[in-house]
Design a protein around this motif. Structure first.
Motif, PDB file in Angstrom:
ATOM      1  N   ALA A   1       7.646   5.560   1.657  1.00  8.78           N
ATOM      2  CA  ALA A   1       8.334   4.379   1.142  1.00  8.78           C
ATOM      3  C   ALA A   1       9.796   4.699   0.863  1.00  8.78           C
ATOM      4  O   ALA A   1      10.127   5.782   0.372  1.00  8.78           O
ATOM      5  CB  ALA A   1       7.660   3.898  -0.143  1.00  8.78           C
ATOM      6  N   LEU A   2      10.656   3.751   1.182  1.00  6.49           N
ATOM      7  CA  LEU A   2      12.049   3.833   0.771  1.00  6.49           C
ATOM      8  C   LEU A   2      12.178   3.195  -0.609  1.00  6.49           C
ATOM      9  O   LEU A   2      11.303   2.450  -1.040  1.00  6.49           O
ATOM     10  CB  LEU A   2      12.939   3.110   1.777  1.00  6.49           C
ATOM     11  N   PRO A   3      13.275   3.457  -1.332  1.00  7.09           N
ATOM     12  CA  PRO A   3      13.453   2.830  -2.649  1.00  7.09           C
ATOM     13  C   PRO A   3      13.336   1.316  -2.557  1.00  7.09           C
ATOM     14  O   PRO A   3      13.831   0.701  -1.608  1.00  7.09           O
ATOM     15  CB  PRO A   3      14.875   3.255  -3.043  1.00  7.09           C
ATOM     16  N   SER A   4      12.674   0.714  -3.530  1.00  8.57           N
ATOM     17  CA  SER A   4      12.408  -0.720  -3.465  1.00  8.57           C
ATOM     18  C   SER A   4      13.685  -1.534  -3.373  1.00  8.57           C
ATOM     19  O   SER A   4      13.714  -2.599  -2.768  1.00  8.57           O
ATOM     20  CB  SER A   4      11.594  -1.164  -4.689  1.00  8.57           C
ATOM     21  N   SER A   5      14.778  -1.057  -3.987  1.00 10.56           N
ATOM     22  CA  SER A   5      16.019  -1.830  -3.966  1.00 10.56           C
ATOM     23  C   SER A   5      16.550  -2.000  -2.556  1.00 10.56           C
ATOM     24  O   SER A   5      17.289  -2.936  -2.263  1.00 10.56           O
ATOM     25  CB  SER A   5      17.081  -1.164  -4.837  1.00 10.56           C
TER      26      SER A   5
ATOM     27  N   TYR B   1       0.832  -1.207   0.000  1.00 10.49           N
ATOM     28  CA  TYR B   1       0.000   0.000   0.000  1.00 10.49           C
ATOM     29  C   TYR B   1       0.866   1.255   0.000  1.00 10.49           C
ATOM     30  O   TYR B   1       0.636   2.197  -0.779  1.00 10.49           O
ATOM     31  CB  TYR B   1      -0.915  -0.028   1.225  1.00 10.49           C
ATOM     32  N   VAL B   2       1.882   1.273   0.868  1.00  9.79           N
ATOM     33  CA  VAL B   2       2.756   2.448   0.957  1.00  9.79           C
ATOM     34  C   VAL B   2       3.573   2.604  -0.328  1.00  9.79           C
ATOM     35  O   VAL B   2       3.765   3.722  -0.824  1.00  9.79           O
ATOM     36  CB  VAL B   2       3.667   2.355   2.193  1.00  9.79           C
ATOM     37  N   LEU B   3       4.038   1.507  -0.877  1.00  7.37           N
ATOM     38  CA  LEU B   3       4.806   1.581  -2.136  1.00  7.37           C
ATOM     39  C   LEU B   3       3.982   2.193  -3.255  1.00  7.37           C
ATOM     40  O   LEU B   3       4.471   3.003  -4.043  1.00  7.37           O
ATOM     41  CB  LEU B   3       5.259   0.184  -2.555  1.00  7.37           C
ATOM     42  N   GLU B   4       2.728   1.770  -3.332  1.00  7.27           N
ATOM     43  CA  GLU B   4       1.860   2.244  -4.414  1.00  7.27           C
ATOM     44  C   GLU B   4       1.572   3.735  -4.295  1.00  7.27           C
ATOM     45  O   GLU B   4       1.469   4.434  -5.302  1.00  7.27           O
ATOM     46  CB  GLU B   4       0.556   1.448  -4.394  1.00  7.27           C
ATOM     47  N   ARG B   5       1.473   4.216  -3.052  1.00  5.20           N
ATOM     48  CA  ARG B   5       1.063   5.611  -2.841  1.00  5.20           C
ATOM     49  C   ARG B   5       2.195   6.531  -2.388  1.00  5.20           C
ATOM     50  O   ARG B   5       1.988   7.728  -2.240  1.00  5.20           O
ATOM     51  CB  ARG B   5      -0.071   5.648  -1.803  1.00  5.20           C
ATOM     52  N   SER B   6       3.366   5.972  -2.127  1.00  3.01           N
ATOM     53  CA  SER B   6       4.555   6.702  -1.659  1.00  3.01           C
ATOM     54  C   SER B   6       4.473   7.096  -0.193  1.00  3.01           C
ATOM     55  O   SER B   6       5.467   7.057   0.522  1.00  3.01           O
ATOM     56  CB  SER B   6       4.826   7.945  -2.506  1.00  3.01           C
ATOM     57  N   THR B   7       3.296   7.526   0.278  1.00  2.00           N
ATOM     58  CA  THR B   7       3.123   7.849   1.695  1.00  2.00           C
ATOM     59  C   THR B   7       1.770   7.326   2.163  1.00  2.00           C
ATOM     60  O   THR B   7       0.876   7.059   1.356  1.00  2.00           O
ATOM     61  CB  THR B   7       3.174   9.374   1.956  1.00  2.00           C
ATOM     62  N   ALA B   8       1.626   7.206   3.472  1.00  2.00           N
ATOM     63  CA  ALA B   8       0.340   6.801   4.055  1.00  2.00           C
ATOM     64  C   ALA B   8       0.326   7.224   5.512  1.00  2.00           C
ATOM     65  O   ALA B   8       1.377   7.327   6.153  1.00  2.00           O
ATOM     66  CB  ALA B   8       0.138   5.292   3.948  1.00  2.00           C
TER      67      ALA B   8
END
Length: 266
Positions: free
Chosen positions: A69-73, A24-31
């Protein structure tokens, strides 16, 4: 609605909830914490505990009232994060892959959590020669009778809890094994991928050292790509996946390699 049950629930329900929060956070960047409590149906206190743990793992960054979200890597490479994701699926894949390994073989295992799950099953398949760059796989086999254990050196990675880099790749190049079993972070119908160049270098060296090559993948890693191409799917002799992989993708993959679908419990 919020939960009135035990804080956090079982370990598996915690892992599933934290994965839901992460996606959820990845998709929206923040929550906000309130959003996440509504999403998961637990209390704000439980959500804050989840966010504290995800922040510790390097998945999110907390700020007052919410997270970003932090970078996915960063977190896709974190062993602690990967250990808690899709555990049942990885265990099913490991069980199916174990059927390919026969006593007396020499096998090479990478530092993936799928390979770690497999290692725990292979202690029953001795005698074996086991080669690995993963510290936790070394721990599994250390002291197991009838096991010849070869640990690959290199530069230690805290993130992966394994050894990587040029020294590791060079050590691999001196070896030849019956079977290499690896996983990676992403694949589509044609190609496998990983987000880190150093990891790709070591996995390629491993694959070159094996007479038979086996790829272990749970469904969450399919229909995805990452920054670096690892190798084509048809470079593998066997692909072991769980039952959640889309049928249309399975059809495409079976045109390129032997695909084995692991039986998963209900």
């Amino acid at each position: 609605m919020t939960s009135t049950g035990t804080p956090g629930g079982s370990a598996r329900s915690q892992d599933a909830r934290r994965q839901t929060i992460t996606e959820y956070v990845l998709e929206r960047s923040t929550a906000t914490a309130a959003e996440l409590a509504e999403l998961t149906g637990v209390s704000l206190m439980t959500v804050h505990r989840d966010l504290d743990e995800l922040a510790r793992l390097g998945v999110v960054r907390k700020f007052r009232g919410g997270v970003s979200a932090l970078p996915s890597s960063v977190f896709e490479s974190s062993l602690d994060y990967r250990m808690g994701v899709n555990r049942a699926e990885k265990e099913a894949v490991a069980a199916a892959a174990a059927e390919l390994v026969e006593p007396g073989m020499s096998v090479m295992l990478d530092d993936s959590t799928s390979a770690l799950a497999l290692a725990r099953l292979l202690v029953a398949a001795v005698p074996l020669t086991v080669v690995t760059n993963a510290r936790r796989v070394v721990e599994v086999f250390a002291g197991v009778p009838q096991t010849r254990l070869i640990g690959l050196g290199g530069e230690y990675s805290h993130t992966h809890d394994s050894f990587l880099g040029v020294p590791c790749a060079e050590a691999i190049e001196a070896l030849s094994v019956d079977m290499v079993l690896v996983s990676t972070s992403a694949m589509d119908a044609r190609t496998t991928y990983h987000q880190e160049q150093d990891v790709v270098m070591v996995k390629r060296a491993m694959l070159a050292a094996g007479h038979r090559k086996v790829l272990l993948m749970d469904a969450s890693k399919t229909r995805r790509t990452a920054l670096h191409r690892l190798c084509p799917v048809d470079d593998f002799d066997h692909l072991v996946v769980d039952g959640a992989v889309e049928p249309s993708l399975l059809t495409e993959l079976r045109e390129r390699t032997d695909v084995r679908v692991a039986a998963t419990g209900t």
